[in-house]
Design a protein around this motif. Structure first.
Motif, PDB file in Angstrom:
ATOM      1  N   MET A 120     -21.348 -19.682 -15.190  1.00 58.24           N
ATOM      2  CA  MET A 120     -20.270 -19.545 -14.214  1.00 58.24           C
ATOM      3  C   MET A 120     -20.701 -20.089 -12.853  1.00 58.24           C
ATOM      4  N   LYS A 121     -21.942 -19.767 -12.449  1.00 59.06           N
ATOM      5  CA  LYS A 121     -22.444 -20.234 -11.156  1.00 59.06           C
ATOM      6  C   LYS A 121     -22.554 -21.746 -11.137  1.00 59.06           C
ATOM      7  N   LYS A 122     -22.976 -22.323 -12.294  1.00 59.29           N
ATOM      8  CA  LYS A 122     -23.094 -23.779 -12.378  1.00 59.29           C
ATOM      9  C   LYS A 122     -21.727 -24.449 -12.273  1.00 59.29           C
ATOM     10  N   THR A 123     -20.719 -23.822 -12.860  1.00 62.19           N
ATOM     11  CA  THR A 123     -19.361 -24.364 -12.799  1.00 62.19           C
ATOM     12  C   THR A 123     -18.843 -24.370 -11.371  1.00 62.19           C
ATOM     13  N   VAL A 124     -19.036 -23.262 -10.662  1.00 65.56           N
ATOM     14  CA  VAL A 124     -18.600 -23.155  -9.259  1.00 65.56           C
ATOM     15  C   VAL A 124     -19.339 -24.166  -8.399  1.00 65.56           C
ATOM     16  N   LEU A 125     -20.647 -24.269  -8.595  1.00 66.96           N
ATOM     17  CA  LEU A 125     -21.452 -25.217  -7.825  1.00 66.96           C
ATOM     18  C   LEU A 125     -21.000 -26.652  -8.080  1.00 66.96           C
ATOM     19  N   LEU A 126     -20.733 -26.984  -9.353  1.00 68.59           N
ATOM     20  CA  LEU A 126     -20.263 -28.316  -9.707  1.00 68.59           C
ATOM     21  C   LEU A 126     -18.919 -28.621  -9.050  1.00 68.59           C
ATOM     22  N   PHE A 127     -18.029 -27.627  -9.004  1.00 68.43           N
ATOM     23  CA  PHE A 127     -16.724 -27.782  -8.365  1.00 68.43           C
ATOM     24  C   PHE A 127     -16.887 -28.063  -6.874  1.00 68.43           C
ATOM     25  N   ILE A 128     -17.740 -27.302  -6.201  1.00 73.03           N
ATOM     26  CA  ILE A 128     -17.963 -27.480  -4.766  1.00 73.03           C
ATOM     27  C   ILE A 128     -18.545 -28.863  -4.475  1.00 73.03           C
ATOM     28  N   ILE A 129     -19.518 -29.287  -5.295  1.00 74.56           N
ATOM     29  CA  ILE A 129     -20.119 -30.603  -5.105  1.00 74.56           C
ATOM     30  C   ILE A 129     -19.080 -31.711  -5.316  1.00 74.56           C
ATOM     31  N   SER A 130     -18.222 -31.542  -6.317  1.00 72.55           N
ATOM     32  CA  SER A 130     -17.180 -32.543  -6.592  1.00 72.55           C
ATOM     33  C   SER A 130     -16.217 -32.684  -5.429  1.00 72.55           C
ATOM     34  N   ILE A 131     -15.747 -31.536  -4.903  1.00 68.98           N
ATOM     35  CA  ILE A 131     -14.828 -31.563  -3.758  1.00 68.98           C
ATOM     36  C   ILE A 131     -15.486 -32.210  -2.555  1.00 68.98           C
ATOM     37  N   SER A 132     -16.744 -31.854  -2.298  1.00 67.93           N
ATOM     38  CA  SER A 132     -17.471 -32.424  -1.159  1.00 67.93           C
ATOM     39  C   SER A 132     -17.628 -33.926  -1.310  1.00 67.93           C
ATOM     40  N   THR A 133     -17.898 -34.383  -2.524  1.00 65.13           N
ATOM     41  CA  THR A 133     -18.059 -35.806  -2.785  1.00 65.13           C
ATOM     42  C   THR A 133     -16.759 -36.564  -2.541  1.00 65.13           C
ATOM     43  N   VAL A 134     -15.642 -35.976  -3.013  1.00 65.82           N
ATOM     44  CA  VAL A 134     -14.335 -36.607  -2.811  1.00 65.82           C
ATOM     45  C   VAL A 134     -14.045 -36.784  -1.334  1.00 65.82           C
ATOM     46  N   PHE A 135     -14.219 -35.695  -0.554  1.00 68.25           N
ATOM     47  CA  PHE A 135     -13.935 -35.794   0.875  1.00 68.25           C
ATOM     48  C   PHE A 135     -14.937 -36.706   1.574  1.00 68.25           C
ATOM     49  N   GLY A 136     -16.180 -36.659   1.149  1.00 68.58           N
ATOM     50  CA  GLY A 136     -17.197 -37.490   1.783  1.00 68.58           C
ATOM     51  C   GLY A 136     -16.987 -38.965   1.531  1.00 68.58           C
ATOM     52  N   ALA A 137     -16.543 -39.305   0.323  1.00 71.61           N
ATOM     53  CA  ALA A 137     -16.414 -40.712  -0.046  1.00 71.61           C
ATOM     54  C   ALA A 137     -15.054 -41.300   0.298  1.00 71.61           C
ATOM     55  N   TYR A 138     -13.999 -40.486   0.250  1.00 67.17           N
ATOM     56  CA  TYR A 138     -12.655 -41.049   0.324  1.00 67.17           C
ATOM     57  C   TYR A 138     -11.849 -40.677   1.555  1.00 67.17           C
ATOM     58  N   TYR A 152      -6.159 -36.155   5.129  1.00 66.94           N
ATOM     59  CA  TYR A 152      -6.451 -37.158   4.112  1.00 66.94           C
ATOM     60  C   TYR A 152      -7.111 -36.478   2.923  1.00 66.94           C
ATOM     61  N   VAL A 153      -6.447 -36.534   1.778  1.00 69.99           N
ATOM     62  CA  VAL A 153      -6.941 -35.866   0.573  1.00 69.99           C
ATOM     63  C   VAL A 153      -7.661 -36.845  -0.351  1.00 69.99           C
ATOM     64  N   ALA A 154      -7.551 -38.123  -0.100  1.00 66.04           N
ATOM     65  CA  ALA A 154      -8.246 -39.179  -0.838  1.00 66.04           C
ATOM     66  C   ALA A 154      -8.282 -40.393   0.071  1.00 66.04           C
ATOM     67  N   ARG A 155      -8.950 -41.421  -0.376  1.00 62.10           N
ATOM     68  CA  ARG A 155      -9.072 -42.610   0.470  1.00 62.10           C
ATOM     69  C   ARG A 155      -7.695 -43.136   0.860  1.00 62.10           C
ATOM     70  N   ARG A 156      -7.373 -43.036   2.144  1.00 63.80           N
ATOM     71  CA  ARG A 156      -6.128 -43.531   2.735  1.00 63.80           C
ATOM     72  C   ARG A 156      -4.872 -42.752   2.320  1.00 63.80           C
ATOM     73  N   VAL A 157      -4.989 -41.773   1.454  1.00 65.38           N
ATOM     74  CA  VAL A 157      -3.834 -40.979   1.025  1.00 65.38           C
ATOM     75  C   VAL A 157      -3.806 -39.672   1.814  1.00 65.38           C
TER      76      VAL A 157
END
Length: 197
Positions: free
Chosen positions: A1-19, A117-122
């Motif tokens: 469960m902790k790994k799932t939550v951590l993976l979700f947080i990292i994914s969201i951070s990556t999306v905002f960081g990259a896009y 901005y929720v994604a690159r330029r969107v």
């Protein structure tokens, strides 16, 4: 469960960081928003639209900006209509059955909100504030001289010029000037040119 939550947080951070649209420049925006009326007002004023002026203040390099918007909103009749019968008697001073031709209901909105901005330029955005009746007679076309107005929307930004200092926005929004009987409501396209300040 902790790994799932951590993976979700990292994914969201990556999306905002990259896009996310990362800019620290405030912008001044000039827009033209052709639309169509919806709801009860559409039987009287089917054609709607807006000319808009906006200031956009980014919050550091985050994907969030604060917006301040004003302009001119209009709803235009396409033919003769009966104010009393078609719009529930909102046209103060007119009696049911009287026909009028080619009129325009005019308002000036003053709103504040956020643009994210929720994604690159969107982006998604939402604003709320007050709409002021600026028709020839204060009671015409409306049950309220000043009314609450809100407007959610979605869009896409295209950078222009040197380092994207200027840009163009294309989107779609819903706007409602809240009044007894449904108010003035439109769905409109949003086309704007943004100048970096």
């Amino acid at each position: 469960m902790k790994k799932t939550v951590l993976l979700f947080i990292i994914s969201i951070s990556t999306v905002f960081g990259a896009y996310a649209q990362r800019t620290t420049l405030p912008q001044f925006s000039v827009g033209f928003n052709p639309g169509v009326a919806v709801g009860s007002v559409s039987s009287v004023y089917p054609v709607a639209g807006e000319l808009s002026l906006r200031l956009v203040y980014p919050l550091s390099t985050s994907p969030v900006s604060i917006t301040f918007t004003t302009g001119y909103t209009f709803y235009t009749s396409s033919s003769a209509y009966s104010v009393g019968a078609d719009f529930g008697g909102v046209g103060v001073g007119y009696s049911s059955g009287d026909d009028y031709y080619g009129s325009t209901a005019s308002f000036i909105p003053v709103m504040a909100g956020v643009k994210v901005y929720v994604a690159r330029r969107v982006f998604i955005e939402g604003e709320a504030g007050a709409s002021f009746n600026v028709n020839s007679y204060p009671g015409d076309y409306t049950g309220k001289t000043t009314a609450f107005i809100y407007s959610p929307g979605v869009g896409y930004t295209i950078p222009l010029g040197y380092r994207g200092r200027n840009s163009a926005d294309f989107g779609l929004f819903y706007e409602n000037r809240v009044e007894p009987g449904g108010g003035y409501t439109q769905i409109a396209a949003h086309v704007a040119y943004n100048f970096g300040l």
